[in-house]
Design a protein around this motif. Structure first.
Motif, short mmCIF file in Angstrom:
data_model
loop_
_atom_site.label_atom_id
_atom_site.label_comp_id
_atom_site.label_asym_id
_atom_site.label_seq_id
_atom_site.Cartn_x
_atom_site.Cartn_y
_atom_site.Cartn_z
N ILE A 141 -5.22 60.96 54.90
CA ILE A 141 -4.19 60.16 54.24
C ILE A 141 -3.92 60.81 52.89
O ILE A 141 -4.84 60.99 52.09
CB ILE A 141 -4.66 58.70 54.03
CG1 ILE A 141 -5.03 58.05 55.36
CG2 ILE A 141 -3.60 57.89 53.30
CD1 ILE A 141 -5.79 56.74 55.22
N VAL A 142 -2.68 61.21 52.65
CA VAL A 142 -2.32 61.76 51.35
C VAL A 142 -1.77 60.61 50.50
O VAL A 142 -0.77 59.98 50.87
CB VAL A 142 -1.27 62.89 51.47
CG1 VAL A 142 -0.90 63.42 50.08
CG2 VAL A 142 -1.81 64.02 52.34
N VAL A 143 -2.44 60.33 49.41
CA VAL A 143 -2.06 59.23 48.52
C VAL A 143 -1.37 59.81 47.29
O VAL A 143 -1.97 60.59 46.55
CB VAL A 143 -3.31 58.41 48.10
CG1 VAL A 143 -2.95 57.39 47.02
CG2 VAL A 143 -3.91 57.70 49.30
N ALA A 144 -0.09 59.47 47.12
CA ALA A 144 0.68 59.96 45.97
C ALA A 144 0.59 58.92 44.86
O ALA A 144 1.35 57.96 44.82
CB ALA A 144 2.13 60.23 46.38
N ASN A 145 -0.37 59.12 43.97
CA ASN A 145 -0.67 58.14 42.92
C ASN A 145 0.31 58.28 41.74
O ASN A 145 1.03 59.25 41.61
CB ASN A 145 -2.11 58.34 42.45
CG ASN A 145 -2.59 57.21 41.55
OD1 ASN A 145 -2.14 56.08 41.68
ND2 ASN A 145 -3.50 57.51 40.64
N LYS A 146 0.30 57.26 40.89
CA LYS A 146 1.12 57.18 39.66
C LYS A 146 2.59 56.89 39.98
O LYS A 146 3.49 57.31 39.25
CB LYS A 146 0.95 58.43 38.80
CG LYS A 146 -0.54 58.73 38.51
CD LYS A 146 -0.76 59.66 37.36
CE LYS A 146 -2.26 59.87 37.14
NZ LYS A 146 -2.61 60.69 35.99
N LEU A 147 2.80 56.15 41.06
CA LEU A 147 4.14 55.73 41.47
C LEU A 147 4.84 54.96 40.36
O LEU A 147 6.07 55.07 40.19
CB LEU A 147 4.03 54.87 42.74
CG LEU A 147 5.31 54.22 43.29
CD1 LEU A 147 6.30 55.28 43.72
CD2 LEU A 147 4.97 53.30 44.46
N ASP A 148 4.08 54.19 39.59
CA ASP A 148 4.66 53.36 38.53
C ASP A 148 5.29 54.19 37.41
O ASP A 148 6.05 53.67 36.60
CB ASP A 148 3.59 52.43 37.94
CG ASP A 148 2.37 53.20 37.46
OD1 ASP A 148 2.16 53.30 36.24
OD2 ASP A 148 1.61 53.70 38.32
N LYS A 149 4.99 55.49 37.36
CA LYS A 149 5.53 56.35 36.29
C LYS A 149 6.93 56.89 36.63
O LYS A 149 7.55 57.55 35.79
CB LYS A 149 4.61 57.55 36.05
CG LYS A 149 3.15 57.20 35.83
CD LYS A 149 2.92 56.52 34.51
CE LYS A 149 1.42 56.40 34.24
NZ LYS A 149 1.09 55.35 33.27
N LEU A 150 7.40 56.64 37.86
CA LEU A 150 8.71 57.18 38.27
C LEU A 150 9.76 56.08 38.35
O LEU A 150 9.46 54.93 38.65
CB LEU A 150 8.60 57.84 39.65
CG LEU A 150 7.77 59.12 39.77
CD1 LEU A 150 7.89 59.67 41.19
CD2 LEU A 150 8.21 60.17 38.76
N LYS A 151 11.02 56.47 38.13
CA LYS A 151 12.13 55.57 38.42
C LYS A 151 12.35 55.56 39.92
O LYS A 151 11.99 56.52 40.62
CB LYS A 151 13.41 56.09 37.73
CG LYS A 151 13.32 56.10 36.22
CD LYS A 151 14.55 56.76 35.63
CE LYS A 151 14.42 56.86 34.12
NZ LYS A 151 15.43 57.76 33.54
N LYS A 152 12.97 54.50 40.42
CA LYS A 152 13.17 54.38 41.88
C LYS A 152 13.90 55.58 42.46
O LYS A 152 13.59 56.05 43.53
CB LYS A 152 13.94 53.09 42.20
CG LYS A 152 13.06 51.86 42.20
CD LYS A 152 13.78 50.65 42.76
CE LYS A 152 12.82 49.46 42.80
NZ LYS A 152 13.51 48.22 43.16
N SER A 153 14.89 56.09 41.71
CA SER A 153 15.69 57.20 42.22
C SER A 153 14.88 58.51 42.31
O SER A 153 15.27 59.45 42.99
CB SER A 153 16.90 57.44 41.30
OG SER A 153 16.46 57.78 39.99
N GLN A 154 13.75 58.56 41.62
CA GLN A 154 12.93 59.78 41.60
C GLN A 154 11.89 59.81 42.73
O GLN A 154 11.33 60.87 43.02
CB GLN A 154 12.19 59.89 40.25
CG GLN A 154 13.10 60.02 39.04
CD GLN A 154 12.31 59.96 37.74
OE1 GLN A 154 11.56 59.03 37.51
NE2 GLN A 154 12.50 60.97 36.90
#
Length: 198
Positions: A141-154
């Motif tokens: 499972i590849v977990v892409a952490n720090k999602l909260d640091k991006l805008k939705k469009s990114q």
């Protein structure tokens, strides 16, 4: 099987291959570079702030740490790689420890969890770790952490860059995650339980 991740306890730190746990329980192996938030992801999963050590400076996980989940599986926190400011000798010791874990414990790894930073292209070290997990033959499972640091469009372009760099297929699992906000927690727990027959 259902697993209660809130029932988690630290069992052992293994600094040598002789200390690896070999009791037959499933092992979820978590890997990621030093500042990717691996300890924070683990703490979010178990609902505790300090089960896994969160260091102010990267590279605090220097051994293979075993956490027993619900007395039925291990969450294995592998040494972080990459940015830590430590001596070359210490880095080589970590590398040998990791290599022996992957060479000798491959059959015991139930699931590999590779944590990457969603904001950045995966590093050469991430690619090596991804390859090691693939060589074991276990689900990854590849977990892409720090999602909260991006805008939705990114988000989608960032995920696409991870997919392309790691050469993930449609069958591979890439999970957007935020250890900070808890986004993706339930999905990750569900996926881990599924991989060990739950």
């Amino acid at each position: 099987m259902a697993l209660n991740f809130a029932k988690a306890e630290f069992v052992r730190s293994a600094g040598r291959r002789e200390d690896f746990i070999r009791d037959g329980l499933p092992q979820f192996a978590f890997a990621g570079r030093s500042n990717v938030g691996k300890s924070s992801v683990i703490n979010r999963l178990v609902g505790r702030k300090n089960l896994a050590y969160v260091g102010a400076s990267p590279g605090k996980t220097t051994q293979v740490n075993y956490f027993l989940i619900d007395r039925r599986a291990y969450l294995v926190d592998l040494p972080g790689y990459g940015y830590a400011r430590v001596s070359q000798a210490e880095k080589e010791r970590w590398a040998k420890l990791m290599e022996s874990y992957f060479q000798e414990e491959a059959d015991r790894i139930t699931t590999g969890v590779l944590i990457v930073d969603i904001r950045h292209k995966p590093t050469a070290n991430d690619l090596v770790m991804h390859d090691w997990f693939r060589q074991t033959g276990c689900p990854e499972i590849v977990v892409a952490n720090k999602l909260d640091k991006l805008k939705k469009s990114q988000v989608e372009p960032a995920l696409q860059l991870v997919r392309e760099t790691l050469e993930l297929t449609e069958a591979d699992i890439l999970l957007p995650f935020s250890a900070e906000k808890g986004m993706g927690k339930e999905d990750l727990i569900r996926l881990l339980v599924q991989t060990c027959g739950g």
